[in-house]
Design a protein around this motif. Structure first.
Motif, PDB file in Angstrom:
ATOM      1  N   GLY A 338       0.830  -1.211   0.000  1.00 12.63           N
ATOM      2  CA  GLY A 338       0.000   0.000   0.000  1.00 12.63           C
ATOM      3  C   GLY A 338       0.860   1.255   0.000  1.00 12.63           C
ATOM      4  N   HIS A 339       1.948   1.224   0.769  1.00 10.71           N
ATOM      5  CA  HIS A 339       2.892   2.352   0.831  1.00 10.71           C
ATOM      6  C   HIS A 339       3.422   2.663  -0.576  1.00 10.71           C
ATOM      7  CE1 HIS A 339       6.514   4.452   2.735  1.00 10.71           C
ATOM      8  NE2 HIS A 339       6.940   4.221   1.503  1.00 10.71           N
ATOM      9  N   GLU A 340       3.881   1.626  -1.283  1.00  6.24           N
ATOM     10  CA  GLU A 340       4.468   1.855  -2.617  1.00  6.24           C
ATOM     11  C   GLU A 340       3.404   2.317  -3.623  1.00  6.24           C
ATOM     12  OE1 GLU A 340       7.530   2.152  -3.018  1.00  6.24           O
ATOM     13  OE2 GLU A 340       8.223   1.190  -1.188  1.00  6.24           O
ATOM     14  N   ILE A 341       2.211   1.733  -3.562  1.00  7.53           N
ATOM     15  CA  ILE A 341       1.147   2.179  -4.478  1.00  7.53           C
ATOM     16  C   ILE A 341       0.888   3.666  -4.266  1.00  7.53           C
ATOM     17  CG2 ILE A 341      -1.307   1.965  -5.114  1.00  7.53           C
ATOM     18  CD1 ILE A 341      -1.178  -0.976  -4.321  1.00  7.53           C
ATOM     19  N   SER A 342       0.861   4.092  -2.999  1.00 10.71           N
ATOM     20  CA  SER A 342       0.477   5.485  -2.726  1.00 10.71           C
ATOM     21  C   SER A 342       1.498   6.480  -3.287  1.00 10.71           C
ATOM     22  CB  SER A 342       0.270   5.704  -1.227  1.00 10.71           C
ATOM     23  OG  SER A 342       1.500   5.962  -0.587  1.00 10.71           O
ATOM     24  N   HIS A 343       2.771   6.074  -3.420  1.00 10.19           N
ATOM     25  CA  HIS A 343       3.757   6.984  -4.028  1.00 10.19           C
ATOM     26  C   HIS A 343       3.373   7.356  -5.465  1.00 10.19           C
ATOM     27  CE1 HIS A 343       6.660   7.426  -0.892  1.00 10.19           C
ATOM     28  NE2 HIS A 343       7.103   6.182  -0.897  1.00 10.19           N
ATOM     29  N   THR A 344       2.545   6.530  -6.091  1.00 12.93           N
ATOM     30  CA  THR A 344       2.083   6.814  -7.448  1.00 12.93           C
ATOM     31  C   THR A 344       1.251   8.104  -7.492  1.00 12.93           C
ATOM     32  OG1 THR A 344       1.972   4.430  -7.737  1.00 12.93           O
ATOM     33  CG2 THR A 344       0.863   5.740  -9.398  1.00 12.93           C
ATOM     34  N   ALA A 399       6.937  12.858   3.021  1.00 14.48           N
ATOM     35  CA  ALA A 399       6.439  12.020   1.918  1.00 14.48           C
ATOM     36  C   ALA A 399       6.356  10.556   2.344  1.00 14.48           C
ATOM     37  CB  ALA A 399       7.345  12.164   0.696  1.00 14.48           C
ATOM     38  N   GLU A 400       7.350  10.097   3.077  1.00 19.69           N
ATOM     39  CA  GLU A 400       7.353   8.698   3.507  1.00 19.69           C
ATOM     40  C   GLU A 400       6.321   8.447   4.604  1.00 19.69           C
ATOM     41  OE1 GLU A 400       8.776   6.334   1.962  1.00 19.69           O
ATOM     42  OE2 GLU A 400       9.808   7.664   0.561  1.00 19.69           O
ATOM     43  N   ASN A 401       6.131   9.421   5.492  1.00 25.21           N
ATOM     44  CA  ASN A 401       5.118   9.248   6.536  1.00 25.21           C
ATOM     45  C   ASN A 401       3.707   9.236   5.936  1.00 25.21           C
ATOM     46  OD1 ASN A 401       7.216   9.271   8.410  1.00 25.21           O
ATOM     47  ND2 ASN A 401       7.030  11.471   8.774  1.00 25.21           N
ATOM     48  N   PRO A 461      15.002  10.367   4.355  1.00 23.17           N
ATOM     49  CA  PRO A 461      13.600  10.767   4.190  1.00 23.17           C
ATOM     50  C   PRO A 461      12.624   9.832   4.921  1.00 23.17           C
ATOM     51  CG  PRO A 461      14.431   9.766   2.173  1.00 23.17           C
ATOM     52  CD  PRO A 461      15.606   9.895   3.095  1.00 23.17           C
ATOM     53  N   HIS A 462      13.096   8.688   5.427  1.00 20.42           N
ATOM     54  CA  HIS A 462      12.241   7.775   6.199  1.00 20.42           C
ATOM     55  C   HIS A 462      12.443   8.029   7.695  1.00 20.42           C
ATOM     56  CE1 HIS A 462      13.176   5.676   2.404  1.00 20.42           C
ATOM     57  NE2 HIS A 462      11.921   5.249   2.474  1.00 20.42           N
ATOM     58  N   SER A 463      11.352   7.947   8.468  1.00 28.71           N
ATOM     59  CA  SER A 463      11.486   8.024   9.920  1.00 28.71           C
ATOM     60  C   SER A 463      12.083   6.716  10.429  1.00 28.71           C
ATOM     61  CB  SER A 463      10.114   8.210  10.568  1.00 28.71           C
ATOM     62  OG  SER A 463       9.483   9.366  10.078  1.00 28.71           O
TER      63      SER A 463
HETATM   64 ZN   LIG Z   1       8.457   5.123   0.349  1.00 28.18          ZN
END
Ligand SMILES: [Zn+2]
Length: 501
Positions: A338-344, A399-401, A461-463
């Protein structure tokens, strides 16, 4: 793209902080040691000139934040433009040597660095350039030169620069070399042993459920313009999702490996990969080309291909287990998918359309709403403090959060849909929802040295994992699953919970 530096970034050369001045002086000593080991005379003087040249190169480089602005990178140059725009280097000879003489147009990410570095070719002594090239060739090969080279390289880049206390054992470094040069060949064996066709089918079904969940969430958004929604739908329906491994494998038939020639093996391996890439120029974009090997524990969104890769190695416990209950799989790998799809569809995804072209397809109003909703999330992460003197930067990790919140929301929907109205079976006394959230938390168990964690908080960029696990605070279902009450440490009032997608 710009290049030419031995240290990680231009800031290492230009910053006048105490720490960076110390790093630069140790770097110069390191260069001198390497040159001396390789038999060069006057190694100290050569090292000083190499650092001076790299300092000049760093001055014409773009900074990290500037580099992230994709619109500033979209500069097309013809091969003739190079001599006109960036005089100093014999460009046609350069292109001939690089096998690029038939290519007529290039994307130049940082034009000012090309101008600046080419000018330095003319203004810096040829002997300095020769030393600089020799040093980088030695450095790059240190791992397979006599032991003293590898140890000196580790002493600087491993210990001094990254705080790593011990070099990896020799056999592990050997595995990395093979994996790096023959990634797809290793991948084929890995997939045969550890990723069954049944596991692939089941993972693909999960991806389909998650895409459906995302589609529903986008359709239900009240703030997004209908035209924007239509392009989002186009992106979703043309998204290529690679699960486990690529459909075709790289061909290594032009790569000669000799049992007694490690240096040559690496040289020929790099050359063979370079030629493979050159051969793709001018051909149609292959959206099914993978950017990771199957044995990589990671996942990626590739905006230029409108594609996702989920390698077989992340489709393993604890992320994914074909034998595990659906709740655990959706909570673990489902939230990653879901995380990767949302980057779209986020601020990065909004700059690439369904064909992978750089084009802003969001309306200004959409963007304004998105920025307002996400500012609340940035403020939430600003309150997290891994160290008394160092908090998470909510903007840097935003963006990652956002993708974490989106990922867990879509995975939860997908999980509920997979139950088709039935109640999930309990496991070790935990309800289905509890299993889902526990599996999500377990994604983020990790152990990090203080120096490395500090570096992560400042640059990544990731927590850190501990705070990614706290994403659940924004999800209503988590409150019900564990009966979380006002006054408890992680409790947020419904209006403080951030909902974006
Ligand atoms: Zn990501």
């Amino acid at each position: 793209m710009q290049g030419g530096l031995g240290l990680p970034d231009r800031e290492y050369y230009l910053s006048d902080s105490e720490q960076m001045r110390k790093v630069r002086s140790k770097y110069e000593t390191h260069i001198a040691t390497m040159m001396k080991l390789a038999g060069f005379s006057d190694s100290d003087a050569r090292a000083a000139r190499i650092v001076e040249l790299e300092h000049a190169i760093a001055q014409v480089h773009r900074s990290l934040p500037e580099n992230e602005d994709i619109h500033k990178a979209n500069n097309t140059w013809s091969s003739a433009d190079f001599s006109a725009q960036a005089p100093g280097l014999d460009w046609s000879e350069y292109f001939r040597g690089a096998g690029l003489d038939k290519v007529t147009s290039f994307i130049v990410w940082q034009p000012e660095a090309f101008k600046g570095e080419a000018a330095l070719v003319a203004s810096s002594p040829l002997e300095t350039w020769k030393d600089w090239l020799a040093f980088h060739r030695i450095e790059e090969s240190a791992g397979v030169l006599p032991k003293a080279f590898a140890e000196e390289r580790f002493a600087f880049f491993g210990k001094e620069l990254s705080g790593t206390e011990q070099q990896r054992p020799r056999w592990e470094r050997g595995v990395f070399v093979v994996d790096g040069l023959l990634g797809d060949a290793v991948g084929q064996i890995y997939v045969q042993r550890y990723f069954s066709p049944a596991a692939k089918t089941q993972a693909q079904a999960m991806v389909a459920n998650l895409i459906a969940a995302f589609r529903q969430r986008i359709e239900a958004l009240t703030w997004m313009d209908p035209a924007t929604k239509a392009e989002a739908e186009a992106k979703l329906s043309t998204l290529y999702v690679g699960v486990g491994y690529p459909e075709t494998w790289h061909d290594y038939s032009n790569y000669e490996v000799k049992a007694n020639d490690i240096f040559g093996n690496i040289w020929r391996g790099n050359l063979s990969e370079y030629q493979r890439r050159i051969a793709r120029l001018g051909k149609p974009v292959d959206r099914k080309e993978w950017s990771m090997t199957p044995q990589t524990v990671n996942a990626v969104n590739l905006p230029l291909q409108n594609a996702l890769n989920f390698p077989a190695a992340i489709l393993q416990p604890p992320f994914y287990d074909p034998q595990a209950p659906a709740a655990a799989n959706y909570g673990a790998i489902g939230t990653v998918i879901g995380h990767e799809i949302s980057h779209t569809f986020d601020t990065e995804g909004s700059t690439f359309d369904s064909k992978g072209r750089l084009r802003n397809w969001w309306t200004p109003d959409d963007l304004k709403h998105f920025d307002a909703a996400t500012a609340q999330l940035a403020a939430q992460y600003d309150t997290y403090k891994p160290f008394p003197d160092l908090a998470i930067n909510g903007k840097q990790t935003l963006a990652e959060n956002i993708a974490d919140v989106a990922g867990i929301s879509a995975a939860y929907d997908g999980y509920r849909a997979s139950l088709a109205g039935k109640t999930a079976p309990t496991q070790d006394g935990f309800s289905g929802d509890q299993q889902f959230f526990l599996a999500f938390g377990q994604n983020w168990g990790e152990k990090t040295r203080e120096a490395a964690l500090r570096q992560q908080v400042m640059t990544d960029p990731h927590s850190p994992g501990e705070y990614r696990a706290c994403t659940v605070r924004n999800i209503d279902a988590w409150y019900g699953a564990f009966d979380v009450q006002p006054g408890e440490k992680l409790y947020l009032t419904p209006s403080e919970r951030v909902r974006i997608w």
